[in-house]
Design an enzyme around this catalytic site. Structure first.
Site, short mmCIF file in Angstrom:
data_model
loop_
_atom_site.label_atom_id
_atom_site.label_comp_id
_atom_site.label_asym_id
_atom_site.label_seq_id
_atom_site.Cartn_x
_atom_site.Cartn_y
_atom_site.Cartn_z
N SER A 56 0.83 -0.85 -0.30
CA SER A 56 0.07 -0.03 -0.13
C SER A 56 0.70 1.21 0.19
CB SER A 56 -1.21 -0.42 1.27
OG SER A 56 -2.14 1.16 1.50
N ASP B 289 -0.93 1.44 -3.79
CA ASP B 289 -2.04 0.06 -4.67
C ASP B 289 -3.72 0.92 -5.24
OD1 ASP B 289 -3.24 0.22 -1.57
OD2 ASP B 289 -3.50 -1.49 -1.66
#
EC number: 5.4.2.10
Length: 453
Positions: free
Chosen positions: A104, A243
């Site tokens: 992420s 992401d």
């Protein structure tokens, strides 16, 4: 042994905690728990695998796919795609489960592995625990024609883009949008979908080299986006994280529009169109009080959850609600997605600008953000937050002083000797003063006792 799964899958330093061996073991265990044990069609289980563009994602994806296929799972390799795309494709393909390899918003040396169950749903704790328990057992090792096959999911990105375009209430013609893709997973499909939606698109942070993800760009570094929006005279800017499961926005003057403001705009729009289920928004306790006040005045109630998009998702599923999210920009439209989706959120926000013909700055005034002060008090006994009479009395006195113009929130860290003191008030000075006072009470009353040898 500490639990392997954290709040969002397994995450850590690639080749540190997260080795190829661990990735393969996780995949072999998931093949049993999410694949063979839940597959009832008589054929081999099927799994979608995607990743963000981190360099380490290449060897981790290879290990995951080897673990799955060697355990009798057919793998659809979707390549570099956003996390919400992976979740969508699991449902669209009617696969048994999916795997997303990403850390992420973390820096490039980190990576992570998270799983989606059938339908693209995040896993509850008990299923993660079952995968972890399965890792200590013998792996399933079919031979001959029963081994899994790996194939390229060639139209994965196209399927996702078509899905996103189908959610739009209005095209984006006439809008100029700057996209910051964080050198991450959105670098390919975000510019494409905004162009297909009719916007004039200017792109920054979309040249991933495997090492520059989140490096000075994206939703955690809004400076470059603010500068680009003002420089090019754009209508708005959208910033993704690595992401692309969340987004933040910037108005035409370069002012940040955070997740609370985005949720306010979208909740009001859905209510106006009669599409906001039960006139409810699901948000965490960290959302600004200004959001609650604005929506209450519009006839919308907020259901509060603990911090974390998984708790927002649980409340949405349990109550059948269709909009929720976090101040950080995780926004969930359950009518179209099973997880936070930064592209979907950005498109829906831009569509409101185009539909209303109002600048984002004006739409963002739907709520007034109250000054919010957060102090992390370290080196204290976080377990006694709810049992210290002195602290309880201090909080009660602060809440009485604030009345309905503010609030107090004390949150113990889940893993560290830290208590987070958050105060909102009508003005910055009051919020700061009360927060500092409560932080001092926490330090005094919850101080860890020193044990002498």
């Amino acid at each position: 042994m500490p639990r392997l799964f954290g709040t969002d899958g397994v995450r850590g330093l690639a080749n540190g905690l997260l080795t190829a061996e661990l990735a393969m073991q996780l995949a072999q265990a998931a093949a049993v728990v999410l694949g063979h044990d839940r597959n009832s069609n008589g054929g081999r289980p099927r799994a979608v695998v995607a990743r963000d563009p981190r360099a380490s994602g290449e060897f981790i994806a290879a290990a995951v796919e080897a673990g799955l296929s060697s355990s009798g799972v057919d793998v659809y390799d979707a390549g570099v795609l956003p996390t919400p795309a992976a979740a969508y494709l699991v449902a669209d393909l009617e696969a048994d489960f999916g795997v997303m390899i990403s850390a992420s918003h973390n820096p490039a040396p980190d990576n992570g592995i998270k799983f989606f169950a059938r339908g693209g749903q995040k896993l509850p704790d008990d299923v993660e625990d079952a995968i972890e328990a399965q890792m200590s057992k013998e792996a399933v090792r079919p031979t001959g024609a029963d081994v899994g096959r790996i194939q390229r999911f060639s139209d994965a990105e196209d399927r996702y883009i078509v899905h996103l375009l189908g959610t739009l209430p209005h095209n984006l013609e006439g809008l100029t949008v700057v996209l910051d893709c964080a050198h991450g997973a959105a670098s390919g499909c975000s510019p494409q979908v905004f162009k297909d939606a009719g916007a004039n698109v200017i792109v920054i942070g979309a040249e991933p080299d495997g090492l520059n993800i989140n490096d000075g760009v994206g939703s955690t570094h809004l400076g470059p986006l603010k500068e680009a929006v003002v420089k090019y005279g754009a209508d708005l800017g959208i910033a993704h994280d690595g992401d692309a499961d969340r987004c933040l926005a910037v108005d035409h003057e370069g002012n940040e529009v955070d997740g609370d403001q985005i949720m306010a705009i979208l909740a009001l729009a859905l209510k106006k169109s009669g599409k906001l289920k039960d006139d409810v928004l699901v948000a965490t306790v960290m959302s600004n009080l200004g959001l609650k006040i604005a929506l209450r005045n519009a006839g919308i109630s907020i259901h509060e959850t603990a911090v974390g998009d998984r708790y927002v998702l649980e409340e949405m599923r349990d109550g059948g609600f269709n909009l929720g999210g976090e101040q950080s920009g995780h926004v969930i439209f359950s009518d179209y997605a099973t997880t936070g989706d930064g592209l979907l959120t950005g498109l829906q926000l831009a569509a409101q600008v185009a539909l209303t013909k109002k600048p984002l700055k004006e739409l963002a005034t739907a709520m007034t953000k109250l000054p919010q002060v957060l102090i992390n008090v370290k080196g204290v006994d976080r377990t006694k937050v709810g049992s210290s009479d002195v602290l309880i009395q201090a909080v009660a006195a602060a809440e009485a002083a604030l009345g309905e113009t503010g609030r107090v929130l004390l949150r113990p860290s889940g893993t560290e000797p830290v208590v987070r003191v958050m105060v909102e008030a009508g003005d910055e000075e009051t919020a700061q003063s009360i927060a500092e006072h409560l932080a001092q009470v926490v330090r005094t009353e919850l101080a860890l006792e020193l044990v002498s040898e």
